[in-house]
Motif scaffolding. Structure first.
Motif, PDB file in Angstrom:
ATOM      1  N   SER A 198     -25.841  65.104  12.359  1.00  0.00           N
ATOM      2  CA  SER A 198     -27.301  65.174  12.282  1.00  0.00           C
ATOM      3  C   SER A 198     -27.731  65.124  10.823  1.00  0.00           C
ATOM      4  O   SER A 198     -26.934  65.378   9.915  1.00  0.00           O
ATOM      5  N   PRO A 199     -29.016  64.806  10.556  1.00  0.00           N
ATOM      6  CA  PRO A 199     -29.505  64.814   9.169  1.00  0.00           C
ATOM      7  C   PRO A 199     -29.311  66.150   8.470  1.00  0.00           C
ATOM      8  O   PRO A 199     -28.970  66.187   7.285  1.00  0.00           O
ATOM      9  N   GLN A 246     -33.199  61.425   8.050  1.00  0.00           N
ATOM     10  CA  GLN A 246     -34.056  61.422   9.239  1.00  0.00           C
ATOM     11  C   GLN A 246     -34.699  60.045   9.414  1.00  0.00           C
ATOM     12  O   GLN A 246     -34.779  59.530  10.532  1.00  0.00           O
ATOM     13  N   LYS A 255     -32.508  57.359  10.996  1.00  0.00           N
ATOM     14  CA  LYS A 255     -32.262  57.416  12.429  1.00  0.00           C
ATOM     15  C   LYS A 255     -33.244  56.585  13.237  1.00  0.00           C
ATOM     16  O   LYS A 255     -32.956  56.224  14.375  1.00  0.00           O
ATOM     17  N   TRP A 311     -41.140  59.117   7.138  1.00  0.00           N
ATOM     18  CA  TRP A 311     -40.199  60.014   6.483  1.00  0.00           C
ATOM     19  C   TRP A 311     -39.763  59.456   5.124  1.00  0.00           C
ATOM     20  O   TRP A 311     -39.533  60.200   4.183  1.00  0.00           O
TER      21      TRP A 311
END
Length: 331
Positions: A37-38, A92, A95, A163
């Motif tokens: 995950s980030p 993020q 993704k 983001w």
């Protein structure tokens, strides 16, 4: 006359070294994407970087406890903005948006550096710098669009782009903030303190994510990739960048930042057998041309100042005893 041993030339060389190291992140991040995950990627990146630099700086950090406490707000702000916050937003964004969008939006960072340097630090951004910046930007866009302007019309923007833009602003802000490095604090201790603040800021998020999911430590393969990213592009890359900004300012260093996508594409062609052609040649020429157009005046001026210093220095007094002839960004 250009003096390649002047602080200006050294500053540009340091910024180039940082850009080369940062360009490798995109290659190695492919082995991590989708597996972490980030939050996890950002935490391990900066935690490993902090652990790597700590053995070399802990004595200085211990001796400068009072200085660290006095400037803690600055250190914490720079660490959160430049390291943990920037990485979180970048990962993020990755993704949910295309690589081309990421590259285009990240190209705005040097523009924000120039604006923040002008309005926050009062550094003058000359006409040559502006035109050099624009030439380099056109090279980045040509490279990203692979020479086909019609690709710009087919780009679609998503929530991930929201983001990436703040991430570019964060990195630009960090590059300006580090100009305020406390007097008496070395670059190594300065970087270590910011890395420590970044790791501490990421720890609660990492613990929350581990508690909310069935968490497993990264595999040996992933940890090896993260260790490389933490040491080469992160630790060494940021140390070089900080020293470059100290010598030539964020606005001038920002123009060199445009070599990152150029080196990334060349590395992909060399190591991953990805096709390299006209976009790399033309885009690279525009990027390099913009850098030269923007920086030649500063290099010549620094060379003249150093030559004048040698002429006016008495024979018995070494030039090292004269104040360091750094570029004054306000000139």
């Amino acid at each position: 006359m250009i003096n390649f041993r002047s602080p200006a030339a050294t500053g540009y060389a340091l910024a180039l070294g940082a850009s080369i190291l940062w360009s490798t992140i995109f290659l190695f991040a492919r082995g991590v994407a989708g597996s972490m995950s980030p939050v996890e990627m950002a935490f391990w990146r900066w935690a490993l970087a902090f652990l790597a630099i700590l053995p070399f700086t802990w004595r200085e950090l211990k001796a400068q406890r009072a200085l660290l406490r006095k400037h803690f707000p600055l250190l914490a702000l720079a660490g959160v903005i430049g390291f943990s916050g920037y990485s979180l937003l970048l990962f993020q964004a990755g993704k949910s948006t295309e690589a081309a969008n990421l590259a285009l939006l990240s190209a705005s960072a040097p523009i924000f550096m120039a604006l923040l340097s002008r309005f926050w630090l009062g550094e003058r951004v000359g006409t040559r710098q502006v035109f050099g910046l624009l030439i380099a930007v056109s090279g980045v866009i040509f490279l990203i669009l692979r020479g086909d302007i019609n690709r710009l019309l087919t780009l679609t923007f998503s929530s991930g782009d929201l983001w990436m833009l703040p991430a570019a602003v964060m990195f630009a802000s960090y590059s300006v903030i580090i100009r305020r490095r406390p007097a008496g604090m070395g670059q190594g201790a300065f970087l270590a303190a910011m890395l420590g603040c970044s790791t501490l800021s990421m720890a609660p998020l990492m613990l929350w994510e581990a508690a909310a999911t069935t968490y497993h430590l990264p595999s040996a393969r992933l940890m090896g990739i993260l260790a490389f990213i933490a040491i080469a592009p992160s630790l060494i890359g940021y140390l070089l960048w900080n020293k470059a900004v100290e010598r030539i300012g964020a606005a001038r260093a920002g123009v060199i930042y445009y070599t990152v996508p150029l080196f990334s594409s060349l590395e992909a062609a060399w190591l991953l057998n990805e096709r390299a052609g006209t976009p790399q040649v033309v885009g690279g020429a525009l990027i390099i041309g913009g850098i030269l157009f923007s920086s030649l005046d500063a290099l010549r001026r620094s060379g003249k100042e150093r030559a004048l210093q040698r002429k006016t220095t008495p024979p018995h007094m070494p030039t090292e005893n004269i104040a360091q002839d750094k570029i004054n960004p306000k000139n």
